[in-house]
Design a protein around this motif. Structure first.
Motif, PDB file in Angstrom:
ATOM      1  N   ALA A  62       0.828  -1.200   0.000  1.00 25.96           N
ATOM      2  CA  ALA A  62       0.000   0.000   0.000  1.00 25.96           C
ATOM      3  C   ALA A  62       0.867   1.256   0.000  1.00 25.96           C
ATOM      4  CB  ALA A  62      -0.907  -0.004   1.235  1.00 25.96           C
ATOM      5  N   THR A  63       0.263   2.360  -0.369  1.00 22.32           N
ATOM      6  CA  THR A  63       0.929   3.662  -0.339  1.00 22.32           C
ATOM      7  C   THR A  63       0.108   4.629   0.505  1.00 22.32           C
ATOM      8  OG1 THR A  63      -0.195   4.423  -2.360  1.00 22.32           O
ATOM      9  CG2 THR A  63       1.943   3.333  -2.624  1.00 22.32           C
ATOM     10  N   VAL A  64       0.751   5.664   0.997  1.00 23.08           N
ATOM     11  CA  VAL A  64       0.047   6.707   1.732  1.00 23.08           C
ATOM     12  C   VAL A  64       0.108   8.006   0.942  1.00 23.08           C
ATOM     13  CG1 VAL A  64       0.343   5.767   4.042  1.00 23.08           C
ATOM     14  CG2 VAL A  64       2.124   7.188   3.080  1.00 23.08           C
ATOM     15  N   ILE A  65      -0.973   8.751   1.009  1.00 28.85           N
ATOM     16  CA  ILE A  65      -1.026  10.068   0.377  1.00 28.85           C
ATOM     17  C   ILE A  65      -0.931  11.104   1.486  1.00 28.85           C
ATOM     18  CG2 ILE A  65      -2.428  11.651  -0.992  1.00 28.85           C
ATOM     19  CD1 ILE A  65      -3.643   9.200  -2.354  1.00 28.85           C
ATOM     20  N   LEU A  66       0.115  11.899   1.427  1.00 27.17           N
ATOM     21  CA  LEU A  66       0.376  12.904   2.451  1.00 27.17           C
ATOM     22  C   LEU A  66      -0.136  14.262   1.991  1.00 27.17           C
ATOM     23  CD1 LEU A  66       4.052  11.887   3.342  1.00 27.17           C
ATOM     24  CD2 LEU A  66       1.916  11.036   4.334  1.00 27.17           C
ATOM     25  N   ALA A  67      -0.875  14.908   2.859  1.00 24.66           N
ATOM     26  CA  ALA A  67      -1.371  16.260   2.586  1.00 24.66           C
ATOM     27  C   ALA A  67      -0.398  17.259   3.178  1.00 24.66           C
ATOM     28  CB  ALA A  67      -2.762  16.443   3.194  1.00 24.66           C
ATOM     29  N   GLY A  68      -0.005  18.244   2.355  1.00 25.87           N
ATOM     30  CA  GLY A  68       0.959  19.234   2.803  1.00 25.87           C
ATOM     31  C   GLY A  68       0.464  20.651   2.635  1.00 25.87           C
ATOM     32  N   PRO A  69       1.297  21.621   2.958  1.00 27.83           N
ATOM     33  CA  PRO A  69       0.911  23.029   2.854  1.00 27.83           C
ATOM     34  C   PRO A  69       0.485  23.411   1.446  1.00 27.83           C
ATOM     35  CG  PRO A  69       2.941  22.771   4.116  1.00 27.83           C
ATOM     36  CD  PRO A  69       2.647  21.436   3.508  1.00 27.83           C
ATOM     37  N   ASP A  70      -0.385  24.403   1.371  1.00 31.41           N
ATOM     38  CA  ASP A  70      -0.870  24.957   0.100  1.00 31.41           C
ATOM     39  C   ASP A  70      -1.561  23.912  -0.764  1.00 31.41           C
ATOM     40  OD1 ASP A  70       0.273  27.481   0.767  1.00 31.41           O
ATOM     41  OD2 ASP A  70       2.223  26.790   0.058  1.00 31.41           O
ATOM     42  N   GLY A  71      -2.213  22.953  -0.143  1.00 34.52           N
ATOM     43  CA  GLY A  71      -2.968  21.956  -0.882  1.00 34.52           C
ATOM     44  C   GLY A  71      -2.136  20.898  -1.571  1.00 34.52           C
ATOM     45  N   SER A  72      -0.849  20.799  -1.276  1.00 29.89           N
ATOM     46  CA  SER A  72       0.017  19.828  -1.945  1.00 29.89           C
ATOM     47  C   SER A  72      -0.307  18.416  -1.482  1.00 29.89           C
ATOM     48  CB  SER A  72       1.487  20.150  -1.672  1.00 29.89           C
ATOM     49  OG  SER A  72       1.784  19.993  -0.294  1.00 29.89           O
ATOM     50  N   ILE A  92      -0.984  12.434   7.216  1.00 31.73           N
ATOM     51  CA  ILE A  92      -1.438  11.286   6.439  1.00 31.73           C
ATOM     52  C   ILE A  92      -2.913  11.506   6.125  1.00 31.73           C
ATOM     53  CG2 ILE A  92      -1.828   8.796   6.427  1.00 31.73           C
ATOM     54  CD1 ILE A  92       0.486   8.552   8.411  1.00 31.73           C
ATOM     55  N   GLY A  93      -3.229  11.624   4.841  1.00 31.58           N
ATOM     56  CA  GLY A  93      -4.611  11.869   4.445  1.00 31.58           C
ATOM     57  C   GLY A  93      -5.334  10.608   4.027  1.00 31.58           C
ATOM     58  N   TYR A  94      -4.667   9.801   3.209  1.00 28.94           N
ATOM     59  CA  TYR A  94      -5.315   8.610   2.658  1.00 28.94           C
ATOM     60  C   TYR A  94      -4.305   7.476   2.528  1.00 28.94           C
ATOM     61  CZ  TYR A  94      -8.733  12.140   1.268  1.00 28.94           C
ATOM     62  OH  TYR A  94      -9.632  13.177   1.283  1.00 28.94           O
ATOM     63  N   VAL A  95      -4.832   6.284   2.420  1.00 30.84           N
ATOM     64  CA  VAL A  95      -4.029   5.087   2.160  1.00 30.84           C
ATOM     65  C   VAL A  95      -4.594   4.444   0.892  1.00 30.84           C
ATOM     66  CG1 VAL A  95      -3.216   2.872   3.022  1.00 30.84           C
ATOM     67  CG2 VAL A  95      -3.613   4.770   4.623  1.00 30.84           C
TER      68      VAL A  95
END
Length: 297
Positions: free
Chosen positions: A136-146, A168-171
């Motif tokens: 699995a992979t993780v989707i990381l949420a960062g500054p300025d909507g990145s 961590i926003g999503y997997v």
């Protein structure tokens, strides 16, 4: 939440979206994100952690569900173990549902989240070997909507980590539509922390077996040589059965890879494993053998 928290936490922020949470972390670098709090509040109560502020993630509805996306399941980091243990989710990712149901008593399953399991990175985290086996992979949420995506294994091993202000926003989990199994051993009867756990998935499209062992090391271990060896024995176009001797050999192969022999003495004499370590190796061997047998049955 705890009798100590009011004395040690200066503020609690409750953002309504993932980007608002990231902005709150950027504005308060010393703040700590909290979802279910099953690990965090234990650290606070034991005096190991004294957060200056908390960013509560419980109001962010966008990360509390899951959806299909390009042959994958996109799982919100706020999914609770209780939600992942339900039958509809179990039909989607059986091993992760089994791990969620084994995560502890109801109060822990109702509060603990998938993202929290990953972020805390505790060796006994039940979801971690499953995510490692599923790649699995993780989707990381960062500054300025990145947004950026990295393998879960990179995060757990420190090859790549959370940057400043990231959450961590999503997997993202591949949907294999093939048998998968999660088993664990505990030191007591009933729900408890794993002394060893094994996640095993079949990948017929790639004619592969993927296995990950949890709780025996700081991060889940993948016995890659054992995976490749047993995959070469399986008749992928036929019955996909193995003789008991092959199942036992696979279990021993996995156990030896994940609980290795003791280093030899200075004179080269082989050293026996301590009884506790030998028991752990035998436990891993049994779990791996049973997991493969169930996946192939």
């Amino acid at each position: 939440m705890t009798t100590h928290a009011p004395q040690t936490t200066r503020s609690v922020m409750l953002p309504g979206s993932l980007d608002e949470a990231v902005a709150a972390l950027a504005a308060h670098p010393a703040a700590v994100p909290v979802a279910g709090g099953t690990d965090l509040m234990a650290a606070v109560n034991s005096g190991q952690l004294r957060p200056a502020a908390l960013v509560g993630l419980g109001r962010i509805s966008e990360i509390r569900g899951w959806q299909y996306q390009d042959g994958h399941a996109l799982l919100g980091a706020g999914l609770t173990h209780a939600r992942m243990g339900r039958p509809d989710f179990a039909a989607l990712i059986p091993a992760l549902a089994a791990a969620a149901r084994a995560a502890g008593p109801p109060q822990i399953r109702n509060a603990g989240t998938l993202g929290g399991n990953i972020a805390s990175g505790a060796p006994t985290g039940d979801a971690l070997p499953v995510l490692a086996a599923l790649e699995a992979t993780v989707i990381l949420a960062g500054p300025d909507g990145s947004r950026r995506e990295i393998p879960v294994s990179h995060l757990l091993t420190g090859m790549d980590g959370l940057g400043g202000g990231e959450l961590i926003g999503y997997v993202r989990v591949p949907l294999l539509h093939a048998p998968q199994v999660f088993l664990k051993a505990t030191g007591r009867t009933g729900p408890g922390r794993a002394t060893a756990s094994v996640a095993l998935v079949l990948d017929p499209a790639r004619r592969g077996v993927r296995c990950a062992v949890g709780a025996v090391a700081p991060m889940p271990l993948r016995p890659l040589e054992a995976e490749q060896w047993v995959a070469s024995l399986i008749d992928w176009d036929g019955s996909r059965t193995l003789v008991p001797e092959a199942l036992r050999a696979f279990g021993e192969y996995v156990a030896a890879a994940c609980v290795p022999d003791a280093p030899p003495a200075e004179d080269g004499t082989p050293q026996p494993l301590p009884p506790a370590v030998l028991h752990l190796r035998r436990t891993v061997a049994v779990l791996a053998r049973r997991a493969l047998g169930r996946a192939l049955s």
